[in-house]
Design an enzyme around this catalytic site. Structure first.
Site, short mmCIF file in Angstrom:
data_model
loop_
_atom_site.label_atom_id
_atom_site.label_comp_id
_atom_site.label_asym_id
_atom_site.label_seq_id
_atom_site.Cartn_x
_atom_site.Cartn_y
_atom_site.Cartn_z
N SER A 177 -6.81 20.47 19.53
CA SER A 177 -6.08 21.33 18.60
C SER A 177 -5.49 20.50 17.46
CB SER A 177 -5.01 22.12 19.36
OG SER A 177 -4.50 23.17 18.58
N ASP A 268 -12.50 31.30 19.34
CA ASP A 268 -11.40 30.51 18.79
C ASP A 268 -11.27 30.75 17.29
OD1 ASP A 268 -9.65 28.35 17.98
OD2 ASP A 268 -10.27 27.23 19.74
N HIS A 298 -8.96 29.78 22.17
CA HIS A 298 -8.29 28.50 21.94
C HIS A 298 -7.53 28.06 23.20
CE1 HIS A 298 -6.89 25.43 19.12
NE2 HIS A 298 -5.68 25.55 19.64
#
Length: 330
Positions: A177, A268, A298
């Site tokens: 991330s 995502d 995600h």
């Protein structure tokens, strides 16, 4: 029927419709990754979560058997101490490859202890040293604080390689991330500054600040567009995304960067920017492997770590690092 009654009925219908659409949309998620949390509305949760994080630290994940994890301080360019966790398994004394790990959290939260499991598994299975950096967080410390910390730790890994028993020619970076975005920028800075990175493994990385202005069907779960906008705004704090090492996707010339592995779920929000970056890397002559996980959102492997697909994803990440660092087959 009164106006008030009509209003109540209208509100109830609207809420019911939203819930029904949410449930229907959840059908896109692979069953192994489903969770009641996915039915929460598309609201911006990262701000309250970041505030809570500053009061309640995350629970450490388990450290793999046979791995020693040590909390240390690394000297920054300005003399500050940067906290790192170092993970080591037993070795034969020869210099070993190393991995710089950068945790996720949208630039505004996160702690290396939440990644004990991933980092120690890499150390245990690959026989490498893993260094996880506790970089400064926005909004208290906006850009370039976090990337400066990451680059300073990379510089320490190179400078101390002989003393620490590290093979400086085989240092990889891995991040998820926001940590993936910082990892990509660290690889770029390393290339520019003569601190080479041999391989970059980017897990659903935040690469492009321009995504904060985009809304589509992706990103309904775990990391919606509203949270993405808040995170980038907090991190950049008015600095342009084109600033060097602010947003990896903004770099014009990607030639010469290290080989990459990029893993991202098909649901995502960051899916498009991740695939676009992979395409640009390939066009620049950089070897890239992309793993797209169907029906995954995600941070799916964090929410559902025991799912077979999550365990496969972690295995593929470790195997990519194994190959990228020139280690023997498992």
């Amino acid at each position: 029927m009164s106006v008030r009654s009509l209003a109540v009925l209208g509100f109830g219908a609207a809420v019911g419709g939203a819930v029904a659409r949410r449930v229907a949309a959840a059908g896109q998620v692979d069953p192994q990754y489903r969770s009641a949390a996915l039915l929460l509305p598309d609201v911006q949760l990262v701000r309250p979560m970041a505030a809570l994080f500053r009061r309640v630290r995350p629970r450490p994940t388990a450290i793999a058997d046979g791995v020693v994890a040590t909390d240390r301080l690394v000297r920054a360019r300005d003399g500050r101490g940067i906290r790192v966790w170092v993970y080591e398994a037993a070795t034969d004394g020869a210099p070993v490859p190393a991995v710089l790990h950068v945790h996720g959290g949208g630039y505004v939260m996160g702690d290396p202890v939440a990644s004990h499991a991933r980092c120690s598994a890499i150390a245990a299975e690959l026989g490498v040293r893993v260094v996880s950096v506790d970089y400064r967080l926005a909004p208290e410390h906006p850009f370039p604080a976090a990337i400066d910390d990451c680059v300073d730790v990379l510089a320490w890994m190179h400078a101390s390689a002989d003393a620490e028993g590290v093979d400086a020619a085989r240092i990889a970076v891995v991040g998820d991330s926001a940590g993936g975005g910082l990892g990509a920028c660290t690889a770029q800075a390393g290339f520019d500054l003569g601190l080479p990175v041999a391989f970059q493994a980017l897990v659903y990385p935040m690469l492009d600040d321009r995504t904060r202005r985009r809304v589509d069907d992706r990103g309904r779960y775990a990391w919606p567009a509203s949270s993405n906008r808040f995170a980038w705004d907090a991190y950049l704090a008015g600095a342009p995304g084109t600033s060097p090492y602010a947003a990896a996707a903004r770099r014009a010339d990607l030639a010469g960067l290290p080989p990459a592995w990029i893993g991202v779920g098909s649901l995502d929000l960051l899916h498009a920017e991740d695939l676009a970056y992979a395409s640009r890397l390939r066009a620049a002559g950089v070897p890239v492997e992309v793993v797209e996980v169907p029906g995954a959102y995600h941070a799916f492997e964090t929410l559902r770590p025991d799912a077979p697909g999550s365990q496969t994803f972690e295995h593929l990440l470790r195997e990519a690092l194994r190959a990228g660092l020139g280690l023997g087959a498992s």
